[in-house]
Write an enzyme that holds these catalytic residues in place. Structure first.
Site, mmCIF file in Angstrom:
data_model
loop_
_atom_site.group_PDB
_atom_site.id
_atom_site.type_symbol
_atom_site.label_atom_id
_atom_site.label_comp_id
_atom_site.label_asym_id
_atom_site.label_seq_id
_atom_site.Cartn_x
_atom_site.Cartn_y
_atom_site.Cartn_z
ATOM 1 N N HIS A 48 0.819 -1.219 0.000
ATOM 2 C CA HIS A 48 0.000 0.000 0.000
ATOM 3 C C HIS A 48 0.855 1.273 0.000
ATOM 4 O O HIS A 48 0.724 2.096 -0.919
ATOM 5 C CB HIS A 48 -0.990 -0.039 1.177
ATOM 6 C CG HIS A 48 -1.620 1.268 1.519
ATOM 7 N ND1 HIS A 48 -2.481 1.916 0.656
ATOM 8 C CD2 HIS A 48 -1.495 2.054 2.613
ATOM 9 C CE1 HIS A 48 -2.873 3.053 1.233
ATOM 10 N NE2 HIS A 48 -2.274 3.161 2.409
ATOM 11 N N HIS A 72 3.952 6.733 5.474
ATOM 12 C CA HIS A 72 2.779 7.435 5.995
ATOM 13 C C HIS A 72 1.950 6.648 7.003
ATOM 14 O O HIS A 72 1.270 7.241 7.834
ATOM 15 C CB HIS A 72 1.895 7.957 4.848
ATOM 16 C CG HIS A 72 0.968 6.937 4.270
ATOM 17 N ND1 HIS A 72 1.306 6.157 3.199
ATOM 18 C CD2 HIS A 72 -0.291 6.573 4.620
ATOM 19 C CE1 HIS A 72 0.297 5.347 2.908
ATOM 20 N NE2 HIS A 72 -0.694 5.577 3.753
ATOM 21 N N GLU A 76 0.995 5.309 12.651
ATOM 22 C CA GLU A 76 -0.357 4.944 13.045
ATOM 23 C C GLU A 76 -0.517 3.431 13.209
ATOM 24 O O GLU A 76 -1.203 2.982 14.120
ATOM 25 C CB GLU A 76 -1.354 5.478 11.998
ATOM 26 C CG GLU A 76 -2.814 5.370 12.387
ATOM 27 C CD GLU A 76 -3.188 6.178 13.638
ATOM 28 O OE1 GLU A 76 -2.436 7.104 14.000
ATOM 29 O OE2 GLU A 76 -4.210 5.836 14.256
ATOM 30 N N ASP A 77 0.120 2.662 12.343
ATOM 31 C CA ASP A 77 -0.198 1.228 12.281
ATOM 32 C C ASP A 77 0.912 0.267 12.705
ATOM 33 O O ASP A 77 0.717 -0.942 12.672
ATOM 34 C CB ASP A 77 -0.624 0.857 10.851
ATOM 35 C CG ASP A 77 -1.969 1.471 10.483
ATOM 36 O OD1 ASP A 77 -2.713 1.821 11.418
ATOM 37 O OD2 ASP A 77 -2.272 1.591 9.287
ATOM 38 N N ASP A 139 -3.189 8.455 -0.730
ATOM 39 C CA ASP A 139 -3.522 7.351 0.180
ATOM 40 C C ASP A 139 -4.977 6.947 -0.034
ATOM 41 O O ASP A 139 -5.317 5.778 -0.217
ATOM 42 C CB ASP A 139 -3.284 7.841 1.615
ATOM 43 C CG ASP A 139 -3.729 6.845 2.676
ATOM 44 O OD1 ASP A 139 -3.460 5.651 2.500
ATOM 45 O OD2 ASP A 139 -4.326 7.292 3.681
ATOM 46 N N ASP A 261 -25.468 16.839 -23.126
ATOM 47 C CA ASP A 261 -25.445 16.306 -21.776
ATOM 48 C C ASP A 261 -24.242 15.405 -21.532
ATOM 49 O O ASP A 261 -23.883 15.135 -20.399
ATOM 50 C CB ASP A 261 -26.722 15.499 -21.511
ATOM 51 C CG ASP A 261 -27.944 16.398 -21.489
ATOM 52 O OD1 ASP A 261 -27.792 17.554 -21.061
ATOM 53 O OD2 ASP A 261 -29.016 15.939 -21.907
HETATM 54 MN MN MN Z 1 -2.566 4.543 4.145
#
Ligand code: MN
Length: 722
Positions: A48, A72, A76-77, A139, A261
């Site tokens: 990722h 990134h 956090e993880d 992200d 359109d």
């Molecule tokens: Mn991420």
């Protein structure tokens, strides 16, 4: 998954000076920290961040942005800390990773689509560096591309909705239309698969049928433009995205049938002059559709978008929409702020290398040197919300307010009753003054009390219209209330003065005599100075006009002779000013600053109520000829509550070290609170100063004056008049 060397090569291709070692270390570090974590797709998690980095290389972002993308999710993880990142990659990368982490955290907090606009603004306000926002958007783009792997339908829908309401508009706001289109389409696919499917099918059908028509339109436009001297023309027809077609169908509540359109035609020309020239040709050749013309060249959109838009009944009698712009406007339209990163090669220019990331460097310079984030944001022209702050209620609701807003504004934004009863505020758990300015992300708790009412002084520092309106409404209401109370007292005294009974029965008929409905209206008019007490007496008891011929003017008149002479005040006639809030129906004169204990007189001012002056105030001379406006007033009996009043002193001090300190210390020691201090004149030897001091009464002020006079550095002290 992109290999390490592939990523590094991609970056080096457009930025040969990128720090290869740092990119390598970030790649390896992300892989190591995410370890055996897995994505919903079953892929290793570290695929990722690598994909996110890849997305950003397409915008040719600088090496630090790519490193940030790789790292990134580590804070956090994984077990990584911000301190680790700083130690390994330096403070700049740590700051960027921290920015992205913070955005991820508010995202986790938020589950409030109804507040989408506020969250968009919060995200912008928190992305102090544009690169933080770009990494966050990349992200989200990758998460959306892999959304179908997420098992829970609820979670998929929530993420898709959030993308549609928060991230796609953000991509649009900074002008990256390619990301906006993809984010919208991916979300649309999740939220309304059938609607999307039917539009895609219909588009395919129309494309088949319309293909030659589109070609003919492009050809005719090209020919007409060239024949009229617009050269370097590139005309193209572009299908609108399924999502934008669906939006339009929803908005206009129609199905799409016409070419206009689904197709938009675009004319790219060489210069701004040619844009207008091309527009002129198109408008001269074809009937225009009213209301479709927009000039975003002379007035660009806040995100920097520039283009001419128009609609005409064009070739083949087809109604078409057109955009006319230059090549560089087009780049900005597609890539937004990121277009500025583009490496613009100037052949043979030795300085090229140094100019490459000029825009980023300028941004960083601004960020480093700017007086504050406002200046930075202004320069990036992101229409960021530097003029707003976003605060949370204790329950986590987000409230958006203008910059400079105070807890009172916040309280009124929550509910007008909360505002009216506000006595204090806690910011992030700490008590603060009600006039404190709120900051982004503050959690605000309002302390209320049932006995509290809005203070007229609040109006001086609140910034929101709602707070202002509520405070003014209260003041209006309170004023009327006080005008009524004051008026009733004046009328009552007038009756007593003329020796006629003041009864409900007598007053019942009074309003009618003045074409008013209620007795309250009558009192309010008297209090406001629009009617006098004596007018009421004379109307109700016409005989008083004859029996008391010697009375001139209003019964409440204080004859100047008595007021200024030695005659003792008759407190039977004096109107007590107890219970009146200064600034409403009663005002203290700014010329003489009356203090409790001073002998005072009221001057009834039409529409304003009564202004209190000291009996020796020079201003009173002006009212010699209008005795009917004079009102005998009395101070309240001293009660439990000590009110503070402002007295003004005129002081001359020696121009020497410590003299001003001596002045303020002496006042302070005598429990006087300095409200304002102004030097009105300064010479070699002396300073003339006006000091406003809050005191209890005139005796208190006299004590202070005496104490000041005792100081050798203070030349003279007097109460200031007029
Ligand atoms: Mn991420």
């Amino acid at each position: 998954m992109m290999r390490q060397y592939e990523l590094v090569e991609r970056v080096r291709a457009y930025d040969p000076r990128a720090d290869e070692g740092k990119l390598d270390r970030a790649y390896v570090y992300a892989m190591k920290m995410h370890g055996s974590q897995k994505r919903a797709s079953g892929d290793p998690y570290f695929s990722h961040p690598i994909e996110v980095a890849g997305i950003l290389t397409a915008l040719k972002l600088d090496g630090d942005s790519i490193v940030t993308a790789l790292l990134h999710d580590t804070v956090e993880d994984t077990d990584a800390t911000l301190a680790d990142i700083e130690q390994l990659f330096g403070p700049e990368i740590a700051r960027l990773v921290d920015g992205v982490t913070k955005l991820t955290r508010i995202e986790l907090q938020s589950d409030q689509s109804k507040q989408a606009e506020n969250f968009r603004k919060l995200v912008l306000a928190m992305s102090e560096d544009i690169r933080v926002l770009l990494v966050k958007l990349a992200d989200r783009l990758h998460n959306m591309r892999t959304l179908h792997f997420v098992k829970s339908e609820d979670k998929r829908r929530r993420i898709a909705l959030e993308t549609l309401e928060i991230y796609a508009p953000l991509a649009e706001r900074i002008g990256i239309h390619t990301w906006k289109d993809e984010l919208q389409d991916l979300a649309f696919r999740e939220l309304h698969p059938e609607a999307r499917e039917s539009i895609v099918t219909r588009l395919a059908f129309l494309r088949e049928q319309g293909e030659p028509l589109v070609g003919r339109i492009i050809k005719e436009l090209q020919e007409k433009l060239l024949a009229n001297g617009v050269t370097a023309v590139e005309v193209s027809g572009r299908e609108k995205s399924p999502y934008s077609i669906w939006e339009k169908m929803k908005r206009k509540n129609v199905s799409f049938e016409q070419l206009s359109d689904i197709m938009a035609f675009r004319v790219l020309v060489g210069s701004i002059e040619q844009c207008y020239q091309a527009l002129g040709v198109v408008h001269a050749q074809y009937p225009t559709v009213p209301g479709r013309f927009k000039d975003y060249i002379s007035v660009p959109k806040p995100n920097g978008y520039r283009s001419l838009h128009t609609g005409v009944i064009g070739p083949e009698r087809q109604r078409i929409e057109m955009q006319i712009r230059t090549q560089s406007m087009h780049e900005t339209a597609e890539l937004g702020v990121a277009a500025h990163w583009d490496y613009k090669q100037h052949t043979g220019d030795q300085q090229t290398e140094g100019r490459k990331y000029r825009w980023i460097r300028e941004l960083l310079d601004i960020l480093d040197n700017a007086a504050g984030p406002e200046e930075f944001l202004e320069h990036t022209k992101l229409e960021m919300y530097q003029d707003q702050v976003f605060c949370f209620t204790p329950k986590g609701d987000l409230i958006s307010l203008p910059r400079g807003a105070t807890p009172i504004d916040f309280a009124y934004a929550v509910h007008s009753e909360v505002g009216d009863r506000c006595v204090g505020a806690k910011l992030n758990g700490r008590l603060v003054p009600l006039r404190a300015a709120l900051k982004n992300g503050d959690q605000v708790e309002i302390v209320t009390s049932k006995s509290q009412t809005p203070s007229p002084t609040w109006e001086e520092f609140v910034v929101t219209g709602k707070a202002k309106a509520c405070i003014r409404r209260f003041i209006r209401h309170q004023k009327r209330h006080e005008f009524m109370a004051l008026g009733r007292t004046i009328v009552e005294k007038a009756f007593r003065h003329d020796g006629v009974p003041f009864t409900e029965k007598a007053m019942d008929q009074a309003p009618r005599l003045f074409k008013l409905e209620k007795v309250e209206d009558l009192y309010a008019q008297v209090g406001e100075g629009l009617l006098t007490g004596q007018q009421i007496v004379h109307a109700v008891f016409p005989e008083t006009r004859r029996t008391k011929p010697e009375v001139v003017g209003d019964a409440n008149v204080v004859p100047i002779a008595r007021a200024r002479g030695k005659v003792k005040k008759d407190h039977g006639y004096a109107v007590p000013i107890r219970g009146l809030i200064p600034g409403m129906a009663m005002h203290f004169a700014k010329c003489c600053h009356p203090l409790p204990g001073d002998r005072i007189v009221g001057i009834v001012t039409t529409g304003k109520g009564v202004t209190i002056h000291t009996i020796d105030c020079e201003v009173l001379e002006q009212f010699q000829e209008t005795p009917e406006r004079w009102l005998d007033v009395a101070w309240n009996e001293p009660g439990d509550e000590v009110e503070r009043h402002v007295g003004r002193l005129s002081v001359i001090i020696s121009n020497e070290p410590g003299s001003l300190g001596n002045l303020t210390t002496t006042i302070g020691k005598n429990r006087g609170n300095i409200n304002n201090l102004k030097i009105t004149n300064r010479s070699q030897d002396f300073f003339d100063i006006l000091v406003d001091v809050e005191v209890e009464d005139v005796k208190h002020l006299t004590n202070i004056i005496a104490a000041l006079r005792a100081s050798p550095m203070i030349n003279s002290v007097d109460r200031a008049r007029g």
